[in-house]
Write a protein that holds these residues in place. Structure first.
Motif, PDB file in Angstrom:
ATOM      1  N   UNK A 101      43.638  58.300  40.712  1.00  0.00           N
ATOM      2  CA  UNK A 101      43.119  57.273  39.820  1.00  0.00           C
ATOM      3  C   UNK A 101      44.141  56.143  39.679  1.00  0.00           C
ATOM      4  N   UNK A 102      45.391  56.497  39.424  1.00  0.00           N
ATOM      5  CA  UNK A 102      46.430  55.485  39.242  1.00  0.00           C
ATOM      6  C   UNK A 102      46.675  54.685  40.524  1.00  0.00           C
ATOM      7  N   UNK A 103      46.563  55.313  41.653  1.00  0.00           N
ATOM      8  CA  UNK A 103      46.680  54.588  42.914  1.00  0.00           C
ATOM      9  C   UNK A 103      45.497  53.649  43.116  1.00  0.00           C
ATOM     10  N   UNK A 104      44.297  54.147  42.890  1.00  0.00           N
ATOM     11  CA  UNK A 104      43.077  53.360  43.127  1.00  0.00           C
ATOM     12  C   UNK A 104      42.998  52.130  42.229  1.00  0.00           C
ATOM     13  N   UNK A 105      43.379  52.272  40.977  1.00  0.00           N
ATOM     14  CA  UNK A 105      43.217  51.183  40.015  1.00  0.00           C
ATOM     15  C   UNK A 105      44.532  50.473  39.687  1.00  0.00           C
ATOM     16  N   UNK A 106      45.475  50.537  40.614  1.00  0.00           N
ATOM     17  CA  UNK A 106      46.723  49.774  40.570  1.00  0.00           C
ATOM     18  C   UNK A 106      47.687  50.148  39.451  1.00  0.00           C
ATOM     19  N   UNK A 138      39.084  47.935  37.030  1.00  0.00           N
ATOM     20  CA  UNK A 138      37.821  48.622  37.347  1.00  0.00           C
ATOM     21  C   UNK A 138      37.768  50.091  37.010  1.00  0.00           C
ATOM     22  N   UNK A 139      38.836  50.662  36.483  1.00  0.00           N
ATOM     23  CA  UNK A 139      38.842  52.077  36.114  1.00  0.00           C
ATOM     24  C   UNK A 139      37.982  52.341  34.888  1.00  0.00           C
ATOM     25  N   UNK A 140      37.499  53.548  34.766  1.00  0.00           N
ATOM     26  CA  UNK A 140      36.610  53.881  33.673  1.00  0.00           C
ATOM     27  C   UNK A 140      37.267  54.690  32.549  1.00  0.00           C
ATOM     28  N   UNK A 141      38.527  54.993  32.685  1.00  0.00           N
ATOM     29  CA  UNK A 141      39.213  55.785  31.653  1.00  0.00           C
ATOM     30  C   UNK A 141      39.823  54.844  30.638  1.00  0.00           C
ATOM     31  N   UNK A 142      39.679  55.202  29.365  1.00  0.00           N
ATOM     32  CA  UNK A 142      40.331  54.414  28.324  1.00  0.00           C
ATOM     33  C   UNK A 142      39.352  53.717  27.497  1.00  0.00           C
TER      34      UNK A 142
END
Length: 142
Positions: A101-106, A138-142
């Motif tokens: 996730x951290x890699x994908x969303x920078x 674009x991440x969905x967490x948070x």
């Protein structure tokens, strides 16, 4: 128009298109043929002299900036590993899920780029910061 040196040919092509002129016209301005300009725009045969001549023909200015690479070594690696672990705990993810996730969303890029400031904050603060960065990307967490 800033970019890495290996992309200068593309930048020349973009600038030429902005001006609405052909490769043959640029070539005529510097005394070479259209095929040479095509090669230059594909990144071949670039020298500082060629770069300057083409830039002048395109009414553009070239600036070279050398910036030292900042290396934090072991401390940065330990920080990123800890950040992934803390992010995983906070969001109930596995280490692998958090890492992906951290890699994908920078998020990893952010942690590396902002290490000098972020590592001085509390764990809670930098987990919130990286969560917000990922959400903006674009991440969905948070």
């Amino acid at each position: 128009m800033t970019d890495k040196l290996d992309n200068i040919g593309k930048l020349f092509g973009q600038r030429r298109a902005e001006l609405g002129i052909t490769q043959a016209e640029v070539g005529g301005r510097i005394g070479v043929g259209r095929a040479t300009i095509s090669k230059i725009e594909s990144g071949k045969g670039l020298t500082f002299d060629t770069i300057n001549r083409v830039a002048n023909a395109l009414d553009a200015e070239v600036t070279v900036v050398l910036t030292p690479k900042v290396r934090y070594g072991k401390a940065l690696i330990e920080y990123i590993v800890t950040a992934i672990s803390e992010f995983a705990k906070r969001h109930l993810l596995t280490i692998k899920e958090a890492s992906n996730y951290l890699l994908r969303y920078k998020g990893i890029d952010f942690l590396e780029r902002c290490y000098a400031a972020e590592h001085t904050l509390s764990v809670n603060d930098w987990v919130e910061d990286v969560t917000a960065i990922c959400k903006r990307n674009g991440g969905g967490i948070g």
